[in-house]
Design a protein around this motif. Sequence first.
Motif, PDB file in Angstrom:
ATOM      1  N   LEU A  61      -4.748  13.418  -1.318  1.00  0.00           N
ATOM      2  CA  LEU A  61      -5.239  12.893  -0.042  1.00  0.00           C
ATOM      3  C   LEU A  61      -5.216  11.371  -0.028  1.00  0.00           C
ATOM      4  O   LEU A  61      -4.809  10.745   0.951  1.00  0.00           O
ATOM      5  CB  LEU A  61      -6.661  13.384   0.207  1.00  0.00           C
ATOM      6  N   PHE A  62      -5.670  10.793  -1.147  1.00  0.00           N
ATOM      7  CA  PHE A  62      -5.716   9.341  -1.229  1.00  0.00           C
ATOM      8  C   PHE A  62      -4.315   8.765  -1.030  1.00  0.00           C
ATOM      9  O   PHE A  62      -4.120   7.800  -0.286  1.00  0.00           O
ATOM     10  CB  PHE A  62      -6.289   8.927  -2.584  1.00  0.00           C
ATOM     11  N   GLY A  63      -3.341   9.412  -1.686  1.00  0.00           N
ATOM     12  CA  GLY A  63      -1.955   8.973  -1.522  1.00  0.00           C
ATOM     13  C   GLY A  63      -1.505   9.117  -0.082  1.00  0.00           C
ATOM     14  O   GLY A  63      -0.884   8.215   0.484  1.00  0.00           O
ATOM     15  N   ALA A  64      -1.848  10.260   0.521  1.00  0.00           N
ATOM     16  CA  ALA A  64      -1.396  10.519   1.894  1.00  0.00           C
ATOM     17  C   ALA A  64      -1.914   9.453   2.843  1.00  0.00           C
ATOM     18  O   ALA A  64      -1.200   8.974   3.719  1.00  0.00           O
ATOM     19  CB  ALA A  64      -1.861  11.901   2.335  1.00  0.00           C
ATOM     20  N   TYR A  65      -3.173   9.037   2.615  1.00  0.00           N
ATOM     21  CA  TYR A  65      -3.755   8.072   3.553  1.00  0.00           C
ATOM     22  C   TYR A  65      -3.179   6.668   3.389  1.00  0.00           C
ATOM     23  O   TYR A  65      -3.427   5.794   4.211  1.00  0.00           O
ATOM     24  CB  TYR A  65      -5.286   8.058   3.413  1.00  0.00           C
ATOM     25  N   GLN A  66      -2.417   6.437   2.306  1.00  0.00           N
ATOM     26  CA  GLN A  66      -1.771   5.135   2.161  1.00  0.00           C
ATOM     27  C   GLN A  66      -0.555   5.013   3.073  1.00  0.00           C
ATOM     28  O   GLN A  66      -0.053   3.924   3.305  1.00  0.00           O
ATOM     29  CB  GLN A  66      -1.303   4.914   0.717  1.00  0.00           C
ATOM     30  N   LEU A  67      -0.066   6.166   3.537  1.00  0.00           N
ATOM     31  CA  LEU A  67       1.151   6.142   4.350  1.00  0.00           C
ATOM     32  C   LEU A  67       0.880   5.526   5.705  1.00  0.00           C
ATOM     33  O   LEU A  67      -0.249   5.588   6.210  1.00  0.00           O
ATOM     34  CB  LEU A  67       1.675   7.569   4.534  1.00  0.00           C
ATOM     35  N   PRO A  68       1.901   4.924   6.296  1.00  0.00           N
ATOM     36  CA  PRO A  68       1.694   4.344   7.618  1.00  0.00           C
ATOM     37  C   PRO A  68       1.506   5.465   8.655  1.00  0.00           C
ATOM     38  O   PRO A  68       2.172   6.503   8.563  1.00  0.00           O
ATOM     39  CB  PRO A  68       2.996   3.594   7.886  1.00  0.00           C
ATOM     40  N   LYS A  86       0.834  -1.192   0.000  1.00  0.00           N
ATOM     41  CA  LYS A  86       0.000   0.000   0.000  1.00  0.00           C
ATOM     42  C   LYS A  86       0.877   1.254   0.000  1.00  0.00           C
ATOM     43  O   LYS A  86       0.629   2.190  -0.742  1.00  0.00           O
ATOM     44  CB  LYS A  86      -0.883   0.002   1.251  1.00  0.00           C
ATOM     45  N   THR A  87       1.903   1.231   0.873  1.00  0.00           N
ATOM     46  CA  THR A  87       2.732   2.420   0.996  1.00  0.00           C
ATOM     47  C   THR A  87       3.500   2.702  -0.286  1.00  0.00           C
ATOM     48  O   THR A  87       3.877   3.836  -0.547  1.00  0.00           O
ATOM     49  CB  THR A  87       3.719   2.271   2.161  1.00  0.00           C
ATOM     50  N   ALA A  88       3.727   1.665  -1.092  1.00  0.00           N
ATOM     51  CA  ALA A  88       4.450   1.877  -2.344  1.00  0.00           C
ATOM     52  C   ALA A  88       3.698   2.843  -3.242  1.00  0.00           C
ATOM     53  O   ALA A  88       4.288   3.612  -3.995  1.00  0.00           O
ATOM     54  CB  ALA A  88       4.662   0.542  -3.050  1.00  0.00           C
ATOM     55  N   MET A  89       2.373   2.812  -3.178  1.00  0.00           N
ATOM     56  CA  MET A  89       1.554   3.676  -4.016  1.00  0.00           C
ATOM     57  C   MET A  89       1.484   5.106  -3.478  1.00  0.00           C
ATOM     58  O   MET A  89       1.089   6.030  -4.190  1.00  0.00           O
ATOM     59  CB  MET A  89       0.127   3.117  -4.100  1.00  0.00           C
ATOM     60  N   ALA A  90       1.831   5.287  -2.231  1.00  0.00           N
ATOM     61  CA  ALA A  90       1.594   6.567  -1.573  1.00  0.00           C
ATOM     62  C   ALA A  90       2.330   7.701  -2.252  1.00  0.00           C
ATOM     63  O   ALA A  90       1.735   8.717  -2.613  1.00  0.00           O
ATOM     64  CB  ALA A  90       1.988   6.470  -0.104  1.00  0.00           C
ATOM     65  N   ARG A  91       3.640   7.489  -2.468  1.00  0.00           N
ATOM     66  CA  ARG A  91       4.432   8.583  -3.021  1.00  0.00           C
ATOM     67  C   ARG A  91       3.987   8.991  -4.427  1.00  0.00           C
ATOM     68  O   ARG A  91       3.730  10.169  -4.670  1.00  0.00           O
ATOM     69  CB  ARG A  91       5.909   8.215  -3.035  1.00  0.00           C
TER      70      ARG A  91
END
Lengths: 269, 570
Positions: free
Chosen positions: B129-136, B2-7
């Motif tokens: 926002l969607f990306g931000a919420y993927q972050l741990p 999931k976090t891979a998609m965040a950035r």
Amino acid sequence: MTPVLQARDVSMVFGGLAALKNVSLDLDEGKIVGLIGPNGAGKTTFFNCLTGLYTPTTGQVLLKGDPLPGDPAAVTDAGVARTFQNIRLFPSMTVLENVLLGRHVRMKQGPLSSLFHGPAFRRGEAAARDRARELLAFVGLGKVEDELSRNLPYGDQRRLEIARALATDPAVLLLDEPTAGMNPQETEAARQLIFRIRDTGVSVVVIEHDTKFIFTLCDRVSVLVQGELLVEGTPDEVRGDPRVVEAYLGKPPEEVEAELQAVQEGEQS
Amino acid sequence: MKTAMARPLSAIGSVVLIIGALLPWATFVLNDGPYPDKATLEFFDAPFGLSSFRLYLEILGLAGIVFTFVPVRDKIRVLKSIGWGAAGISVVNLLFIAGDGGGLGAITAADGVPAFGSIVAVVGSAVLLFGAYQLPPEPLTVIDSKLPWWAEWLILLAAFVALLFLITETLTAGGHSGVSDPYIGPLFLSYLSAVGALLGVLHAFGVTEWISDMSERHRVFSIVVLVLCAVAVPFTSVGNDYWMTITANIGVYAATAIGLNIVVGLAGLLDLGYVAFMGIGAFVAANLSGAVAAEFHIQLPFIVAAIASGIVAGVFGAVVGSPTLRVRGDYLAIVTLAFGEIFVRVSQNNIGGLTGGSNAIPNIPDLSLFGAQFNDAPTIGGLQLPGGVLYYFLIVLLVALVMFVFGNLKNSRIGRAWIAIREDEDVARAMGVKTGKLKILAFMTGATLAGLAGAVFAHKLATASYDSFQFNQSVTLLAAVILGGMGTIPGAVLGAALLFVLPEELRQFKDYRLLFFGLALVVIMRFRPQGLIADRHRRAELADEDTTGESLDDTAIKEPVAVAAKEAGA
């Protein structure tokens, strides 16, 4: 020598239910007295009578020969402090603030002094802080004074409650199940702590389920069963008393069997 | 995974956001309005026009890209703040243009003019926002460093001056002097979103908490600087009659809210009739002011009348507080509610002849000091000050006094006992706290402060009318306390400011303004139940809901600087 705390024939009736029947207790200065009994025996009710939370229906409680005032705050002021069976700290105050609150009753600043923060106020506040830190060090919580009390581990919360009670400079300290939920090491530490409190001249009453703990801690032990005082004596006397064994462990197996047989015979006939 | 998609997501979102800000936003031209040159939605086409909302979006977008790739602590909160700020700005302006420009055509394409800017910006902020919420999720950053006192003073000074600037800018973001500007609503909300994003980022870096802890350490200094900042307000861009009146009103309500904060925030006693004490103070001052309609035809000096107002209100406070000995929680709220209603009815019907009934007590004389009327515009050393500035100064003094009372009582034996009563009344009593006396004292102190505020209020308005002290005022004050943060001074001031400024700034939205206002309250309470500026105690009490519930020790990321500083100091 008059006992520090003396309960004389205390009875407590709630509606039609007699929770306590003529219970008497003497606590001599510098002694530790234990109060044991099965669940529902009235131990906590008795405690509440000793702290002014309840006014006994009949009988009386004397502190240093004087009747106990009827208000918990006044009782604390007179020199009886307590802890609670279910820990009741002020959860979102810091450790130090909890103890300072215990100090409340010994501080004298009124509203005006609190408003203007004059020199006398500062002196009183500083003295209270010093005393509170001293007590925290005494119970072994010297390093966590700025922690919120709710974040402390369970055993530390119990010790904090004791520090808070000691901050009121009590003559008598009432501990309601101080080792509930503790492991053997913590229980041993609690025992040592209570001894040290006793050594500072505070007389202690302890309610506890753990009979082994009570028998190795107390100078005298009282056993309450169904609101009545069953036995009172030294730990050795109480431990050997068959009535206590029966109240605690039930009847010896052979007696139970005999009774069962009697019942069965009754049904058959 | 999931976090891979965040950035990538947050980077793409930020880029889209910037593109959106650069595209045209509106197709229609608005033909009416008081400013013909500005009364056109082409205004929204200018790249960095007066509104600056696109400038905010550009900055937020760039910040989004930077913080996506630069390693920062607590990246998720930083990006979330940026994303929500950008989303707020985009949505507000999108809705405004669509609403005022005649529907979807205004924000898409009409007559061959394409204008998809707002939609692109909304999409960009959504992706960000969607990306931000993927972050741990990360624990809240805590900066634990202590600097030498002079450095902390300088930082505090800078922070307060920045705050002053922010506040005056907030007040005037929608235009000056309260003249009806057609864009006042969206401009103000855009600005507020941008400021919100900035504060969110600072919060994520632990800066806001750091400064607030610092101000706790230098309480006296902070108060002096705050008062100086407040005194400086009339010399800034809000130095005109209109804003003097508004800020003076905010001040009166802030003082009252701080008083209520003693009762509700410290002692935990819910009071739903609190504004009645302000009313009592106002009527006492009115009757002693020499107004023609007053019952007593004597004119006492204001300071005497104000003290009398405080005392009378305090006595009533003690009377109303006395049921607290027996009544708790919800039942107490009903008792106080009833008292508030009794006060309104009594003063409306002029029972006792002291309130002027529905005629109120009008024409309360203006205050004067050394011959200067308080409503006039004084000139000091050739500098023309706005009208009503003396009232403003008087109210700054009042707020400072109330802060002093609140702050000192809170940090005393009595304040601790109040907090203990709030937390567990039975235990407080068992620890020797005379809860009855202290609860009445809380009511009395709160009522006295409200009475003082009422006295100033009556002179400022020149009228004392029952209508100003209705139930909804009590509720608004209570909302100010809870919204701002229970048990803190800045919280009560901020709460009062928001509750009394927002309706002013949202006039753009006419009938919808109270709806927006209510929605804003719901949203804030949902996401920040401890209030905007939370008390250290209450912060902890409610913090579990938005952190992972680890103990404080684990979550506190100690600044290496702090450790070094401590070692150096030791």
